[in-house]
Each structure stands twice: as C-alpha cells, then as structure tokens.
Design a protein around this motif. Structure first.
Motif, short mmCIF file in Angstrom:
data_model
loop_
_atom_site.label_atom_id
_atom_site.label_comp_id
_atom_site.label_asym_id
_atom_site.label_seq_id
_atom_site.Cartn_x
_atom_site.Cartn_y
_atom_site.Cartn_z
N GLU A 8 0.78 -1.24 0.00
CA GLU A 8 0.00 0.00 0.00
C GLU A 8 0.82 1.29 0.00
N ASN A 9 2.14 1.22 0.11
CA ASN A 9 2.96 2.44 0.22
C ASN A 9 4.15 2.53 -0.72
N TYR A 10 4.64 1.41 -1.21
CA TYR A 10 5.92 1.40 -1.90
C TYR A 10 5.75 1.15 -3.39
N SER A 11 6.26 2.07 -4.19
CA SER A 11 6.25 1.88 -5.63
C SER A 11 7.47 1.06 -6.00
N ILE A 12 7.20 -0.10 -6.59
CA ILE A 12 8.30 -0.95 -7.03
C ILE A 12 8.10 -1.34 -8.49
N TYR A 13 9.22 -1.67 -9.11
CA TYR A 13 9.20 -2.23 -10.45
C TYR A 13 9.50 -3.71 -10.30
N THR A 14 8.81 -4.54 -11.05
CA THR A 14 9.02 -5.98 -10.96
C THR A 14 8.94 -6.61 -12.35
N LYS A 15 9.71 -7.67 -12.53
CA LYS A 15 9.69 -8.38 -13.81
C LYS A 15 9.97 -9.85 -13.54
N LEU A 106 12.61 -10.32 -10.54
CA LEU A 106 13.49 -9.22 -10.18
C LEU A 106 12.64 -8.03 -9.79
N SER A 107 13.11 -7.29 -8.78
CA SER A 107 12.34 -6.13 -8.34
C SER A 107 13.27 -5.09 -7.71
N PHE A 108 12.81 -3.84 -7.78
CA PHE A 108 13.51 -2.76 -7.10
C PHE A 108 12.52 -1.65 -6.77
N MET A 109 12.84 -0.90 -5.72
CA MET A 109 12.00 0.21 -5.31
C MET A 109 12.26 1.41 -6.24
N GLU A 110 11.19 2.11 -6.57
CA GLU A 110 11.31 3.27 -7.42
C GLU A 110 12.26 4.29 -6.80
N ALA A 116 17.84 7.13 -12.87
CA ALA A 116 18.19 5.92 -12.13
C ALA A 116 17.18 4.81 -12.43
N ASN A 117 15.90 5.15 -12.43
CA ASN A 117 14.87 4.16 -12.75
C ASN A 117 15.07 3.60 -14.16
N LYS A 118 15.34 4.47 -15.11
CA LYS A 118 15.54 4.02 -16.49
C LYS A 118 16.73 3.07 -16.59
N THR A 119 17.81 3.42 -15.89
CA THR A 119 19.00 2.56 -15.92
C THR A 119 18.71 1.21 -15.28
N MET A 120 18.04 1.20 -14.14
CA MET A 120 17.74 -0.07 -13.47
C MET A 120 16.80 -0.93 -14.33
N ILE A 121 15.84 -0.30 -14.98
CA ILE A 121 14.95 -1.03 -15.90
C ILE A 121 15.77 -1.66 -17.02
N GLU A 122 16.69 -0.89 -17.60
CA GLU A 122 17.54 -1.42 -18.67
C GLU A 122 18.38 -2.60 -18.18
N TRP A 123 18.94 -2.48 -16.98
CA TRP A 123 19.75 -3.57 -16.44
C TRP A 123 18.92 -4.83 -16.27
N VAL A 124 17.73 -4.69 -15.70
CA VAL A 124 16.86 -5.85 -15.47
C VAL A 124 16.44 -6.45 -16.81
N GLU A 125 16.03 -5.62 -17.73
CA GLU A 125 15.56 -6.13 -19.02
C GLU A 125 16.69 -6.77 -19.84
N SER A 126 17.93 -6.41 -19.55
CA SER A 126 19.07 -7.00 -20.29
C SER A 126 19.28 -8.47 -19.91
N ILE A 127 18.62 -8.93 -18.86
CA ILE A 127 18.75 -10.33 -18.42
C ILE A 127 17.92 -11.26 -19.29
#
Length: 130
Positions: A8-15, A106-110, A116-127
């Motif tokens: 209910e409080n934390y924006s995260i990205y997950t894949k 894989l997940s990380f907090m926004e 920084a978000n764009k870079t982390m998304i790129e890193w995760v998607e490169s897997i």
C-alpha cells in the motif's frame, strides 16, 4: 517491467523472466551480470551482494515462500550528489533477484531520480534474451 504499489505504500518495479528466455540460469550469474553493468556505468558503484535466502534460512523463525530456491540483493549506488542530509535515506539502491525452478523475479524500489529508474529497468531487461 511492471510498476506496482507494494504493501500500500511502496512503488516498485518488478519483472518475471523465464529461465528459458535468459542466458542466465542462476542468481549468481545474474549478480555477476549486474556487477558488470554497475562497474561500466559512469555514476554507479557496486557495494555488495546480500544473500537474503541464506540469512532467512538460518533464522530460527525464518520463512521462505514455497518454490523459492535462492534470493539475493544486488546493492549499489548512483550517488552523484548530496543536496541535503535526507538524500542518504534514499540510498543505496538494491535490485532483488529471486530464483524459482523455472524463472526469476526481479524487483527494485522506485528511485526519486528518473534516470536511475531508467537505468535499473535497462539492467533488469538485459537479463532476458530478446
């Protein structure tokens, strides 16, 4: 990647990445890949790999969800400036990697920095193999 609100409080990205769709077959292989990404990035610095699975497994009352066979956090920082003391509450960054028999989650907090978000998304998607 999917952006969700967690607890209910934390924006995260997950894949979720199926092992069949990745060159990497273990969490350790992904940790090495992320370490190479951070080392090559001009503003990122690798800090550590935290073995969350082993820590939790060793606790007397530790609980690990069924099916999880490994779980580690890749810890790093993009700290390019310290505009005020509160900035440190948002650092360092972490990408969690959970391994199941057939997939990784894989997940990380926004982060407050869009780059920084764009870079982390790129890193995760490169897997995932494209």
């Amino acid at each position: 990647m999917e952006k969700i609100t967690f607890m209910e409080n934390y924006s995260i990205y997950t894949k979720t990445i199926l092992k069949a769709n990745s060159t990497y077959q273990t969490v350790n292989e992904i940790m090495e890949h992320l370490k190479q990404k951070a080392t090559a990035h001009p503003a990122a610095e690798f800090i550590a790999i935290y073995d969350h699975y082993q820590h939790t497994k060793n606790l007397e009352n530790g609980e690990i969800a069924e099916g999880i066979i490994d779980a580690k956090n890749f810890i790093f920082c993009f700290g390019v400036r310290i505009p005020n003391p509160n900035t440190l509450a948002l650092r360092p960054r972490s990408i969690g990697v959970v391994e199941y028999e057939d997939k990784f989650v894989l997940s990380f907090m926004e982060a407050p920095m869009e780059n920084a978000n764009k870079t982390m998304i790129e890193w995760v998607e490169s897997i995932e193999n494209k």
